[in-house]
Design an enzyme around this catalytic site. Structure first.
Site, PDB file in Angstrom:
ATOM      1  N   ARG A 154      -2.663   9.935   0.464  1.00 29.85           N
ATOM      2  CA  ARG A 154      -3.633  10.258  -0.537  1.00 29.85           C
ATOM      3  C   ARG A 154      -5.022   9.630  -0.433  1.00 29.85           C
ATOM      4  O   ARG A 154      -5.812  10.637  -0.671  1.00 29.85           O
ATOM      5  CB  ARG A 154      -3.005   9.852  -1.787  1.00 29.85           C
ATOM      6  N   ILE A 155      -4.949   8.508   0.130  1.00 29.86           N
ATOM      7  CA  ILE A 155      -6.208   7.803   0.044  1.00 29.86           C
ATOM      8  C   ILE A 155      -6.844   8.420   1.217  1.00 29.86           C
ATOM      9  O   ILE A 155      -8.234   8.731   1.188  1.00 29.86           O
ATOM     10  CB  ILE A 155      -6.161   6.216   0.294  1.00 29.86           C
ATOM     11  N   ASP A 174      -1.945  10.257  12.310  1.00 28.33           N
ATOM     12  CA  ASP A 174      -0.920  10.078  11.505  1.00 28.33           C
ATOM     13  C   ASP A 174       0.492  10.191  12.212  1.00 28.33           C
ATOM     14  O   ASP A 174       0.765  11.266  12.617  1.00 28.33           O
ATOM     15  CB  ASP A 174      -1.210  10.612  10.026  1.00 28.33           C
ATOM     16  N   PRO A 206      -0.367   1.924   5.653  1.00 27.47           N
ATOM     17  CA  PRO A 206       0.416   0.647   5.422  1.00 27.47           C
ATOM     18  C   PRO A 206       0.515  -0.201   6.558  1.00 27.47           C
ATOM     19  O   PRO A 206       0.308   0.190   7.440  1.00 27.47           O
ATOM     20  CB  PRO A 206       1.687   1.340   4.755  1.00 27.47           C
ATOM     21  N   ALA A 233      -7.200  -1.306   3.748  1.00 31.79           N
ATOM     22  CA  ALA A 233      -5.754  -1.034   3.760  1.00 31.79           C
ATOM     23  C   ALA A 233      -5.120  -2.415   3.582  1.00 31.79           C
ATOM     24  O   ALA A 233      -4.723  -2.817   2.655  1.00 31.79           O
ATOM     25  CB  ALA A 233      -5.162  -0.010   5.190  1.00 31.79           C
ATOM     26  N   ARG A 234      -4.737  -2.993   4.975  1.00 40.42           N
ATOM     27  CA  ARG A 234      -3.978  -4.146   4.907  1.00 40.42           C
ATOM     28  C   ARG A 234      -4.771  -5.120   6.053  1.00 40.42           C
ATOM     29  O   ARG A 234      -5.017  -4.760   7.168  1.00 40.42           O
ATOM     30  CB  ARG A 234      -2.565  -4.053   5.345  1.00 40.42           C
ATOM     31  N   HIS A 295     -10.561  -7.599  -1.448  1.00 38.25           N
ATOM     32  CA  HIS A 295      -9.432  -6.780  -1.898  1.00 38.25           C
ATOM     33  C   HIS A 295      -9.714  -6.257  -3.328  1.00 38.25           C
ATOM     34  O   HIS A 295      -8.991  -6.071  -4.251  1.00 38.25           O
ATOM     35  CB  HIS A 295      -8.154  -7.422  -2.087  1.00 38.25           C
TER      36      HIS A 295
END
Length: 329
Positions: A154-155, A174, A206, A233-234, A295
């Protein structure tokens, strides 16, 4: 039915109170995180809601079972810091908020890139010093660049729409391609191919063990000279030491980091007048072509309301039906 929520910020309180009134259910709000010291306080509650980027107590789900907690509902997307196996073994359902506002994060990532492209930090520092000369900090136009989007959920898809609005060429990678985007032919076959083609690399995926330090020394060597890297993201996706080396050597033109691999002791904490002990983070702060934010890409009024409301609705649904639309499997 009673719920208890941890890490409740002042900006979330009104949404908790509104939901509590509308649903005629008791929700106890706790400002602190869910730690070992707080585990006993969940006794007697049907669901626990939480929001924290750090670690949860090791025996949390065992205690939940002992205290009769049926549901653990988090107000965010990522579950990489949750022991899902332990949750299943102890019969505790876990829900998340898969999409609280994709646009909030997508817009923020593009905003950060635009600042890098136009050297805003450098000019801000120059103006503060009363140096109003332009050269040599000429900017770049986004429409002339190729943007590589890693992660087209979605993002990622929201970001793609924004970049296209600027006229940029977009490529993507992806593991699970979106059928619509696949028909448009924007996917490349590998990370390596994206690294070679992209002027900008933006992460919207993720963090998994297999993707730990996806952006490392080897990956950076495969990238174009003068690449820009955006991470909302992370933090674990980037090897910070390799990133700093790439920036200092001129391989990377700039980076925008809304997340950092060792952020838990730093982000969302008041460290004014305190010495930072993380040497890598201190190096990042010293670089004019690195933008660091704590963040906050998600942090809009729309997103906050959705995070609270969806998490509460999910907890209620899971308690009543034994499942939920947002159940983490």
């Amino acid at each position: 039915m009673k719920f208890i929520a941890f890490n409740v910020r002042s900006d979330e309180e009104k949404y908790f109170k509104a939901w509590e009134a509308q649903n005629d259910l008791q929700v106890r709000c706790v400002s602190g995180p869910l730690t070992n010291d707080e585990l006993d306080s969940v006794a007697g509650y049907d669901a626990v809601l939480a929001l924290q980027t750090g670690t949860y107590p090791q025996d949390m789900f065992k205690k939940f079972k002992e205290y009769g907690v049926k549901v653990f509902s988090i107000r965010n997307v990522g579950v990489d810091n949750i022991d899902l196996k332990a949750a299943k073994e102890n019969g505790v359902l876990v829900t998340n908020v898969p999409a609280y506002s994709p646009n909030a994060i997508a817009e923020f990532s593009v905003t950060q890139l635009m600042q890098l492209l136009r050297n805003i930090t450098l000019f801000r520092n120059k103006v503060a010093a009363h140096d109003f000369r332009w050269a040599p900090y000429v900017g770049k136009e986004l429409r002339t660049l190729t943007v590589g989007v890693i992660g087209t959920g979605r993002i990622g898809r929201a970001a793609i729409n924004i970049y296209r609005g600027f006229g940029a060429k977009v490529i993507a990678y992806d593991l699970y391609p979106n059928p619509t985007l696949e028909k448009e032919g924007i996917y490349v076959d590998s990370y390596e191919e994206l690294f070679k083609q992209a002027d900008v690399i933006t992460l919207h995926m993720p963090a998994t063990p297999s993707d730990h330090h996806l952006i490392d020394k080897k990956a950076i060597a495969q990238m174009k000279d003068g690449v820009y890297i955006i991470n909302t993201a992370r933090g674990a996706l980037i090897d910070t030491e390799a990133l700093i080396s790439g920036i200092k050597e001129g391989k990377i033109a700039g980076a925008a980091l809304d997340t950092y691999e060792n952020e838990s002791p730093i982000f969302n904490n008041d460290l004014r007048n305190k010495e930072l002990t993380d040497s890598l983070f201190k190096q990042l702060l010293e670089l004019d072509n690195v933008l660091i934010t704590p963040h906050v890409a998600f942090y809009t009024e729309t997103a906050v309301e959705n995070m609270v409301t969806i998490a509460l609705n999910s907890a209620r649904e899971a308690c009543e039906k034994g499942t939920a639309e947002t159940l983490v499997k």
